[in-house]
Structure formats: structure tokens, C-alpha cells
Design a protein around this motif. Structure first.
Motif, short mmCIF file in Angstrom:
data_model
loop_
_atom_site.label_atom_id
_atom_site.label_comp_id
_atom_site.label_asym_id
_atom_site.label_seq_id
_atom_site.Cartn_x
_atom_site.Cartn_y
_atom_site.Cartn_z
N GLU A 237 63.30 27.45 -32.98
CA GLU A 237 63.47 27.08 -34.39
C GLU A 237 63.21 25.59 -34.54
OE1 GLU A 237 67.41 28.04 -35.73
OE2 GLU A 237 67.10 30.21 -35.47
N GLU A 238 62.76 25.22 -35.72
CA GLU A 238 62.57 23.80 -35.99
C GLU A 238 63.93 23.11 -36.00
OE1 GLU A 238 60.50 21.06 -39.37
OE2 GLU A 238 60.02 23.20 -39.38
N ILE A 239 63.99 21.88 -35.49
CA ILE A 239 65.26 21.15 -35.49
C ILE A 239 65.61 20.81 -36.93
CG2 ILE A 239 66.46 19.07 -34.72
CD1 ILE A 239 64.49 18.91 -32.38
N PRO A 240 66.81 21.19 -37.40
CA PRO A 240 67.20 20.82 -38.76
C PRO A 240 67.18 19.30 -38.93
CG PRO A 240 68.72 22.44 -37.86
CD PRO A 240 67.84 21.99 -36.73
#
Lengths: 62, 202
Positions: A41-44
Motif C-alpha cells: 500500500e502507498e504510505i499514508p
């Protein structure tokens, strides 16, 4: 002829062992998949923002 | 892996901090994934991962460059998780809640069924077995590293992993996870089918 020696039960036991191993491998694949799903997942943005602010605080320039 | 310069601690420079920060950023996805397996709930997991990230940043002077930073940050995250958990109420209650939240969170009809069931099965394991299995089976840690992270003996990790594997297999096989209306045996069948599909892709 000597091939007849292994008992059917023994063959059955080793097939069961293979089956169990296969199942454990399948669970292992799933486990990694579950973990990697989050890793990929993309890093928030929040994470990077918090770190950036802390870095600025630490180096005394903001 | 990057080249690592070992310097005396007092000579810590802005450049050291920059390197540390870059490496820490690279570890964020792994910290999030580990936190997710501990918390179940994604929001709580990200809070935990953020806390761990900040703890690691604040403690950067005590990190020995050249040692395993991933294991070091995982240890921080794990300690953070258990100290928060100790402060909150009953442990078993929390596990059950995490399992329920996970169940609620998975409302995507496209989501593969067995993945939820694996999560639920994991939630049923004792926490120390679950984390050992995650670290070794998914996190890519050696038994020795997992032992450092969990602050226990290598043999203990080995036995926890093997007990976790057996228990998880039994849970999935029996369809014994806390899901209403799920049919027994489907989880294992679906996991097997999925593994076959994945291995044919690889």
C-alpha cells in the motif's frame, strides 16, 4: 516384486504427509500475501508529515 | 543494502539523521503491515505504526548503525503494542473485538474469501504464537531475529511457530473461525486453490 513390500498404509501415510505439507505451504503463501498486501500500500501522507515535522523540530529550524 | 559508516556516537551528524530518516521511511510499509497483524483494525494499526515510527526516530541516537534496523523498529512497535494493551482492559476481549472489527471491515464483495478467514483464524491464535508466525512466516525474519524482537529464546520462537502452524491449519480445516454462516472446510479449499493460482503466476 520387492516393490510390493511397502504396506498400503505406509503409502497412505506418506500421501497424507505430502497433503499436510501442501496445505501448510498454501497457508504460508496466504500469510505472506496478507502481509505484502499492506506492505505494498502507498504510505499514508500522515506518516511522512509527522516525520518531517519531528525532523524540523530536532534540527532546530522550522 | 547501503554502505554503512560506523562512527562514535557523539559524532552524530545531520547526515546520520538523514540516512536514518531515509531508512526509517523505507520501513514504514513493513511497520504498518506488522501493526495490522497485531491490531486487526487498520486505523488502530496505523496509530500504532506512527507511534512506533516516532519512538524509533526519538531513539535514533541509540540505534547502532549497521545492525538490523527492521528488527529494531519491529521490537519498538511490539513493545509499544503490549504496553498499550497492558494499560487497556482484558486481553481476550481485545482479541475478540479485533476479530469482529476485521470481519466488519471486510465488506468488499470482491475480496477473496479465504483471506478474511485466514485473518480470523490468526485472531484465534494466542498472541505470542500469532506474532511468531507472522514474523517468521510473513515478515521474512530468521528465528534468531524473531527471538530478539520478541525477547525470548530461539527455541521458544521455533516451538511457537510450529504450534501456530498446526493450530491455524486445524482452525481453517475445521472452519472453526468465528464467522456466522461460513461453511466449514471452504476456507482451506479456497486457500489451496489460491496458492495454486499464485504459484502458477510466480
Amino acid at each position: 516384486m520387492i516393490e510390493q513390500r511397502p504396506l498400503p498404509e505406509r503409502r497412505k501415510a506418506s500421501a497424507a504427509l505430502d497433503e499436510a505439507r501442501l496445505r501448510q505451504q498454501a497457508i504460508g503463501v496466504r500469510l505472506r500475501q496478507m502481509f505484502d498486501e499492506v506492505v505494498n500500500e502507498e504510505i499514508p501522507a500522515e506518516f511522512l508529515e509527522i516525520l518531517r515535522r519531528a525532523d524540523e523540530r530536532g534540527s532546530g529550524k522550522s | 543494502m547501503e554502505t554503512v559508516e560506523i562512527k562514535p556516537r557523539q559524532e552524530r551528524t545531520a547526515a546520520d539523521d538523514a540516512v536514518f530518516k531515509r531508512d526509517l521511511v523505507q520501513l514504514i510499509p513493513h511497520l504498518r503491515a506488522f501493526a495490522r497483524t497485531l491490531c486487526g483494525d487498520a486505523t488502530a494499526a496505523d496509530d500504532l505504526a506512527q507511534d512506533a515510527m516516532m519512538k524509533a526516530w526519538d531513539a535514533r541516537a541509540s540505534f547502532q548503525m549497521g545492525t538490523n534496523m527492521k528488527a529494531w523498529t519491529f521490537m519498538i512497535l511490539r513493545n509499544q503494542f503490549y504496553s498499550e494493551k497492558r494499560r487497556s482492559w482484558r486481553q481476550s476481549q481485545l482479541d475478540q473485538e479485533a476479530a469482529e472489527r476485521t470481519l466488519v471491515a471486510v465488506d468488499d464483495p470482491e475480496a477473496p474469501v479465504a483471506l478474511d478467514e485466514l485473518r480470523l483464524g490468526l485472531a484465534m491464535l494466542p498472541p505470542e504464537q500469532r506474532e511468531a508466525l507472522i514474523l517468521v512466516g510473513a515478515g521474512g525474519f530468521a528465528y534468531e531475529e524473531a527471538a530478539d524482537i520478541c525477547n525470548c529464546a530461539v527455541g521458544t520462537v521455533k516451538s511457537r511457530v510450529s504450534r501456530a502452524r498446526r493450530a491455524l491449519h486445524a482452525i481453517l480445516e475445521a472452519g472453526d473461525y468465528a464467522r456466522d454462516g461460513g461453511s466449514a472446510g471452504d476456507a482451506m479449499r479456497s486457500i489451496l486453490a489460491d496458492a495454486e493460482r499464485l504459484s502458477s503466476i510466480r
